[in-house]
Design a protein around this motif. Sequence first.
Motif, PDB file in Angstrom:
ATOM      1  N   GLN A  96      35.783 -13.360  -6.327  1.00 32.00           N
ATOM      2  CA  GLN A  96      36.425 -12.137  -5.815  1.00 32.00           C
ATOM      3  C   GLN A  96      37.778 -11.905  -6.481  1.00 32.00           C
ATOM      4  OE1 GLN A  96      35.275  -9.945  -3.629  1.00 32.00           O
ATOM      5  NE2 GLN A  96      33.576 -10.978  -2.638  1.00 32.00           N
ATOM      6  N   ILE A  97      38.569 -12.973  -6.588  1.00 32.83           N
ATOM      7  CA  ILE A  97      39.916 -12.832  -7.166  1.00 32.83           C
ATOM      8  C   ILE A  97      39.825 -12.399  -8.628  1.00 32.83           C
ATOM      9  CG2 ILE A  97      41.971 -14.146  -7.884  1.00 32.83           C
ATOM     10  CD1 ILE A  97      42.289 -14.509  -5.088  1.00 32.83           C
ATOM     11  N   VAL A  98      38.969 -13.063  -9.403  1.00 34.92           N
ATOM     12  CA  VAL A  98      38.853 -12.705 -10.820  1.00 34.92           C
ATOM     13  C   VAL A  98      38.300 -11.280 -10.956  1.00 34.92           C
ATOM     14  CG1 VAL A  98      37.755 -13.258 -13.023  1.00 34.92           C
ATOM     15  CG2 VAL A  98      38.646 -15.093 -11.583  1.00 34.92           C
ATOM     16  N   GLY A  99      37.339 -10.921 -10.091  1.00 33.80           N
ATOM     17  CA  GLY A  99      36.794  -9.560 -10.144  1.00 33.80           C
ATOM     18  C   GLY A  99      37.857  -8.514  -9.874  1.00 33.80           C
ATOM     19  N   TRP A 100      38.710  -8.805  -8.923  1.00 32.86           N
ATOM     20  CA  TRP A 100      39.810  -7.895  -8.550  1.00 32.86           C
ATOM     21  C   TRP A 100      40.775  -7.725  -9.726  1.00 32.86           C
ATOM     22  CZ3 TRP A 100      45.011  -7.399  -7.714  1.00 32.86           C
ATOM     23  CH2 TRP A 100      45.458  -6.581  -6.665  1.00 32.86           C
ATOM     24  N   LEU A 101      41.152  -8.855 -10.341  1.00 28.33           N
ATOM     25  CA  LEU A 101      42.091  -8.801 -11.472  1.00 28.33           C
ATOM     26  C   LEU A 101      41.434  -8.147 -12.689  1.00 28.33           C
ATOM     27  CD1 LEU A 101      43.576 -12.383 -11.029  1.00 28.33           C
ATOM     28  CD2 LEU A 101      44.819 -10.237 -10.681  1.00 28.33           C
ATOM     29  N   GLU A 102      40.141  -8.432 -12.865  1.00 32.64           N
ATOM     30  CA  GLU A 102      39.408  -7.871 -14.010  1.00 32.64           C
ATOM     31  C   GLU A 102      39.287  -6.353 -13.895  1.00 32.64           C
ATOM     32  OE1 GLU A 102      35.759  -9.951 -15.035  1.00 32.64           O
ATOM     33  OE2 GLU A 102      34.833  -8.034 -15.540  1.00 32.64           O
ATOM     34  N   LEU A 103      39.107  -5.875 -12.677  1.00 32.16           N
ATOM     35  CA  LEU A 103      38.995  -4.425 -12.484  1.00 32.16           C
ATOM     36  C   LEU A 103      40.269  -3.729 -12.971  1.00 32.16           C
ATOM     37  CD1 LEU A 103      37.352  -2.052 -11.434  1.00 32.16           C
ATOM     38  CD2 LEU A 103      38.301  -2.474  -9.164  1.00 32.16           C
ATOM     39  N   SER A 104      41.425  -4.336 -12.681  1.00 36.06           N
ATOM     40  CA  SER A 104      42.685  -3.749 -13.155  1.00 36.06           C
ATOM     41  C   SER A 104      42.724  -3.719 -14.678  1.00 36.06           C
ATOM     42  CB  SER A 104      43.886  -4.552 -12.644  1.00 36.06           C
ATOM     43  OG  SER A 104      43.877  -4.587 -11.242  1.00 36.06           O
ATOM     44  N   SER A 158      33.650  -0.703 -21.450  1.00 37.21           N
ATOM     45  CA  SER A 158      34.489   0.386 -20.934  1.00 37.21           C
ATOM     46  C   SER A 158      33.943   0.937 -19.633  1.00 37.21           C
ATOM     47  CB  SER A 158      34.586   1.497 -21.975  1.00 37.21           C
ATOM     48  OG  SER A 158      33.290   1.889 -22.335  1.00 37.21           O
ATOM     49  N   GLN A 159      32.765   0.435 -19.216  1.00 37.41           N
ATOM     50  CA  GLN A 159      32.140   0.980 -18.007  1.00 37.41           C
ATOM     51  C   GLN A 159      32.877   0.492 -16.750  1.00 37.41           C
ATOM     52  OE1 GLN A 159      28.016   0.011 -17.773  1.00 37.41           O
ATOM     53  NE2 GLN A 159      27.509   1.986 -16.901  1.00 37.41           N
ATOM     54  N   LEU A 160      33.255   1.422 -15.904  1.00 36.67           N
ATOM     55  CA  LEU A 160      33.934   1.082 -14.657  1.00 36.67           C
ATOM     56  C   LEU A 160      32.959   1.181 -13.496  1.00 36.67           C
ATOM     57  CD1 LEU A 160      37.251   3.083 -15.105  1.00 36.67           C
ATOM     58  CD2 LEU A 160      36.998   0.604 -15.117  1.00 36.67           C
ATOM     59  N   PRO A 161      33.203   0.422 -12.425  1.00 34.77           N
ATOM     60  CA  PRO A 161      32.385   0.589 -11.224  1.00 34.77           C
ATOM     61  C   PRO A 161      32.576   1.991 -10.644  1.00 34.77           C
ATOM     62  CG  PRO A 161      33.850  -1.307 -11.034  1.00 34.77           C
ATOM     63  CD  PRO A 161      34.239  -0.575 -12.264  1.00 34.77           C
ATOM     64  N   PRO A 162      31.677   2.460  -9.772  1.00 34.43           N
ATOM     65  CA  PRO A 162      31.807   3.808  -9.208  1.00 34.43           C
ATOM     66  C   PRO A 162      33.140   3.988  -8.496  1.00 34.43           C
ATOM     67  CG  PRO A 162      29.754   2.753  -8.501  1.00 34.43           C
ATOM     68  CD  PRO A 162      30.536   1.727  -9.243  1.00 34.43           C
ATOM     69  N   ALA A 163      33.735   5.174  -8.616  1.00 32.45           N
ATOM     70  CA  ALA A 163      35.017   5.463  -7.957  1.00 32.45           C
ATOM     71  C   ALA A 163      34.876   5.258  -6.454  1.00 32.45           C
ATOM     72  CB  ALA A 163      35.441   6.892  -8.257  1.00 32.45           C
ATOM     73  N   GLY A 164      35.893   4.644  -5.852  1.00 32.23           N
ATOM     74  CA  GLY A 164      35.887   4.454  -4.400  1.00 32.23           C
ATOM     75  C   GLY A 164      35.110   3.237  -3.962  1.00 32.23           C
ATOM     76  N   GLY A 165      34.331   2.670  -4.858  1.00 31.57           N
ATOM     77  CA  GLY A 165      33.498   1.532  -4.470  1.00 31.57           C
ATOM     78  C   GLY A 165      34.165   0.205  -4.710  1.00 31.57           C
ATOM     79  N   GLY A 166      35.346   0.224  -5.381  1.00 26.05           N
ATOM     80  CA  GLY A 166      35.985  -1.037  -5.695  1.00 26.05           C
ATOM     81  C   GLY A 166      35.155  -1.789  -6.716  1.00 26.05           C
ATOM     82  N   SER A 167      35.359  -3.099  -6.797  1.00 23.52           N
ATOM     83  CA  SER A 167      34.583  -3.900  -7.734  1.00 23.52           C
ATOM     84  C   SER A 167      33.137  -3.969  -7.269  1.00 23.52           C
ATOM     85  CB  SER A 167      35.182  -5.292  -7.797  1.00 23.52           C
ATOM     86  OG  SER A 167      34.261  -6.165  -8.392  1.00 23.52           O
ATOM     87  N   ALA A 168      32.231  -3.996  -8.225  1.00 21.01           N
ATOM     88  CA  ALA A 168      30.807  -4.036  -7.898  1.00 21.01           C
ATOM     89  C   ALA A 168      30.443  -5.295  -7.127  1.00 21.01           C
ATOM     90  CB  ALA A 168      29.986  -3.959  -9.177  1.00 21.01           C
ATOM     91  N   ILE A 169      31.254  -6.356  -7.251  1.00 19.82           N
ATOM     92  CA  ILE A 169      30.899  -7.604  -6.578  1.00 19.82           C
ATOM     93  C   ILE A 169      31.446  -7.640  -5.156  1.00 19.82           C
ATOM     94  CG2 ILE A 169      30.728  -8.993  -8.671  1.00 19.82           C
ATOM     95  CD1 ILE A 169      33.526 -10.085  -7.916  1.00 19.82           C
ATOM     96  N   ILE A 170      32.236  -6.663  -4.762  1.00 25.79           N
ATOM     97  CA  ILE A 170      32.821  -6.677  -3.420  1.00 25.79           C
ATOM     98  C   ILE A 170      32.004  -5.775  -2.515  1.00 25.79           C
ATOM     99  CG2 ILE A 170      34.828  -6.046  -2.050  1.00 25.79           C
ATOM    100  CD1 ILE A 170      36.579  -6.809  -4.407  1.00 25.79           C
ATOM    101  N   LYS A 171      31.505  -6.346  -1.448  1.00 25.55           N
ATOM    102  CA  LYS A 171      30.740  -5.543  -0.496  1.00 25.55           C
ATOM    103  C   LYS A 171      31.401  -5.651   0.870  1.00 25.55           C
ATOM    104  CE  LYS A 171      26.453  -6.892  -2.728  1.00 25.55           C
ATOM    105  NZ  LYS A 171      26.211  -8.310  -2.883  1.00 25.55           N
TER     106      LYS A 171
END
Length: 173
Positions: A96-104, A158-171
């Motif tokens: 989760q932490i790496v996914g959060w930082l990676e999204l930025s 360059s592909q980003l997760p859907p807007a508003g959905g946060g990281s794809a791994i976070i549910k």
Amino acid sequence: MGYRYGMHVVPDITLATAQDAADIAAMSRDFIEQGLGWSWTVARVLRAIKDRASNVAIARAGQLEAFGIMHYGDDAAHLALLAVRPASRRKGLATQIVGWLELSARVAGLEHIRLELRSDNPQALAFYTGLGFTQIARVSGYYQGAIDALQLEKRLSSQLPPAGGGSAIIKPA
Ligand SMILES: CC(C)(COP(=O)(O)OP(=O)(O)OC[C@H]1O[C@@H](n2cnc3c(N)ncnc32)[C@H](O)[C@@H]1OP(=O)(O)O)[C@@H](O)C(=O)NCCC(=O)NCCS
């Protein structure tokens, strides 16, 4: 409030504040820099928390459970530190932490994430490999002349997760 990761509910990831610096520094000393000198002191962690080109992400459930520090450069991000308290491991917190930082890093348009890892840490190597990192170099004596480093890299699409959905791994739980 938390997030579900498989069977586990893990705490939210938030940005660290100055009040978290002492706990982060202590976890770095105990779980990352063991056997080496203590380089991530409270003062150094505080500088990272205040640095506009860095994010310090944490997960707290009362006590500090996990943290990660990422620096963002012009082309690449550098994951400087990552640790999870032993009792909280294998519950998806580091993912989760790496996914959060990676999204930025993706939002900033960066092309790579790089990191150095102690060569005597096969557990972390397995973790990073599972997240898509590959070894690009080995640096002899990188850690105070005593321990080699493995340099790992992950290329970011360059592909980003859907807007508003946060990281794809976070549910949401
Ligand atoms: C490496 C570390 C950050 C992983 O944290 P974590 O929260 O337990 O990791 P996750 O639960 O997100 O693990 C995701 C996957 O990575 C792999 N993995 C994680 N820890 C592993 C281990 N000890 N051995 C083998 N694979 C491992 C597994 O595939 C795991 O999935 P699974 O549990 O479903 O099998 C944690 O063990 C740690 O803090 N270690 C000490 C500090 C450190 O080494 N930091 C990294 C270098 S700076």
